[in-house]
Design a protein around this motif. Structure first.
Motif, PDB file in Angstrom:
ATOM      1  N   MET A 294     -53.555 -40.416   5.575  1.00 25.91           N
ATOM      2  CA  MET A 294     -53.905 -40.405   6.992  1.00 25.91           C
ATOM      3  C   MET A 294     -52.712 -39.993   7.857  1.00 25.91           C
ATOM      4  SD  MET A 294     -56.271 -43.754   7.416  1.00 25.91           S
ATOM      5  CE  MET A 294     -58.040 -43.598   7.398  1.00 25.91           C
ATOM      6  N   LYS A 295     -51.534 -40.426   7.465  1.00 24.09           N
ATOM      7  CA  LYS A 295     -50.321 -40.033   8.212  1.00 24.09           C
ATOM      8  C   LYS A 295     -50.114 -38.522   8.126  1.00 24.09           C
ATOM      9  CE  LYS A 295     -47.638 -44.313   7.930  1.00 24.09           C
ATOM     10  NZ  LYS A 295     -46.452 -44.974   7.356  1.00 24.09           N
ATOM     11  N   VAL A 296     -50.300 -37.996   6.907  1.00 23.15           N
ATOM     12  CA  VAL A 296     -50.164 -36.547   6.727  1.00 23.15           C
ATOM     13  C   VAL A 296     -51.201 -35.820   7.571  1.00 23.15           C
ATOM     14  CG1 VAL A 296     -50.419 -34.663   5.052  1.00 23.15           C
ATOM     15  CG2 VAL A 296     -49.093 -36.704   4.454  1.00 23.15           C
ATOM     16  N   GLU A 297     -52.448 -36.320   7.514  1.00 17.83           N
ATOM     17  CA  GLU A 297     -53.522 -35.695   8.291  1.00 17.83           C
ATOM     18  C   GLU A 297     -53.243 -35.827   9.788  1.00 17.83           C
ATOM     19  OE1 GLU A 297     -58.365 -35.925   8.880  1.00 17.83           O
ATOM     20  OE2 GLU A 297     -57.450 -36.913   7.154  1.00 17.83           O
ATOM     21  N   ASP A 298     -52.726 -36.974  10.192  1.00 17.01           N
ATOM     22  CA  ASP A 298     -52.385 -37.195  11.596  1.00 17.01           C
ATOM     23  C   ASP A 298     -51.320 -36.184  12.040  1.00 17.01           C
ATOM     24  OD1 ASP A 298     -52.445 -38.757  14.103  1.00 17.01           O
ATOM     25  OD2 ASP A 298     -50.387 -39.321  13.521  1.00 17.01           O
ATOM     26  N   GLY A 299     -50.309 -35.999  11.186  1.00 21.77           N
ATOM     27  CA  GLY A 299     -49.257 -35.020  11.507  1.00 21.77           C
ATOM     28  C   GLY A 299     -49.829 -33.616  11.621  1.00 21.77           C
ATOM     29  N   TYR A 300     -50.705 -33.291  10.687  1.00 28.67           N
ATOM     30  CA  TYR A 300     -51.341 -31.969  10.706  1.00 28.67           C
ATOM     31  C   TYR A 300     -52.158 -31.791  11.989  1.00 28.67           C
ATOM     32  CZ  TYR A 300     -54.660 -28.296   9.484  1.00 28.67           C
ATOM     33  OH  TYR A 300     -55.441 -27.166   9.501  1.00 28.67           O
ATOM     34  N   LEU A 301     -52.950 -32.808  12.335  1.00 26.58           N
ATOM     35  CA  LEU A 301     -53.785 -32.706  13.533  1.00 26.58           C
ATOM     36  C   LEU A 301     -52.935 -32.640  14.799  1.00 26.58           C
ATOM     37  CD1 LEU A 301     -56.679 -35.172  12.630  1.00 26.58           C
ATOM     38  CD2 LEU A 301     -56.793 -32.674  12.737  1.00 26.58           C
ATOM     39  N   ARG A 302     -51.829 -33.375  14.818  1.00 26.14           N
ATOM     40  CA  ARG A 302     -50.934 -33.311  15.988  1.00 26.14           C
ATOM     41  C   ARG A 302     -50.328 -31.903  16.125  1.00 26.14           C
ATOM     42  NH1 ARG A 302     -49.647 -38.268  18.368  1.00 26.14           N
ATOM     43  NH2 ARG A 302     -50.361 -40.056  17.147  1.00 26.14           N
ATOM     44  N   ASP A 303     -49.933 -31.344  14.987  1.00 24.42           N
ATOM     45  CA  ASP A 303     -49.382 -29.982  15.014  1.00 24.42           C
ATOM     46  C   ASP A 303     -50.429 -28.994  15.523  1.00 24.42           C
ATOM     47  OD1 ASP A 303     -46.978 -30.890  14.042  1.00 24.42           O
ATOM     48  OD2 ASP A 303     -47.330 -30.230  11.964  1.00 24.42           O
TER      49      ASP A 303
END
Length: 108
Positions: free
Chosen positions: A86-95
């Motif tokens: 989820m953290k990785v996905e969160d980072g991706y979505l923020r980018d």
């Protein structure tokens, strides 16, 4: 003479009754001792049975505790992996959001 014979017979009957009384008392004592021994054996048997049951219950409880601990550990590991994803996905979505905002600003 008759009185002496009767007196001797009474004395012999009394001795016989005394011997019988002593024999019966001895038999009663033997029976009580046997009953007491049997009760002690039964108590020891029950105590051993309860010790065995307690040991089995303790072993079952330890096994169950270990299983629960293992299951909790597996679940914790799975949840930690999920959080990491989820953290990785969160980072991706923020980018992507940042890129979209830049694109939006550029298009304005």
């Amino acid at each position: 003479d008759q009185v002496l014979r009767e007196k001797e017979k009474l004395r012999m009957d009394l001795e016989k009754a005394e011997k019988l009384k002593n024999l019966m008392a001895s038999e009663v004592d033997d029976r009580h001792a046997a009953i007491e021994h049997l009760n002690e054996c039964n108590i020891r048997k029950l105590e051993q049975e309860y010790r065995n049951r307690f040991a089995a219950l303790k072993a079952d409880l330890t096994k169950e505790k270990d299983q629960i601990s293992h299951q909790a550990s597996k679940q914790r590991t799975a949840l930690e992996k999920e959080i990491e994803k989820m953290k990785v996905e969160d980072g991706y979505l923020r980018d992507r959001l940042a890129l979209s905002l830049k694109e939006n600003s550029r298009l304005k």
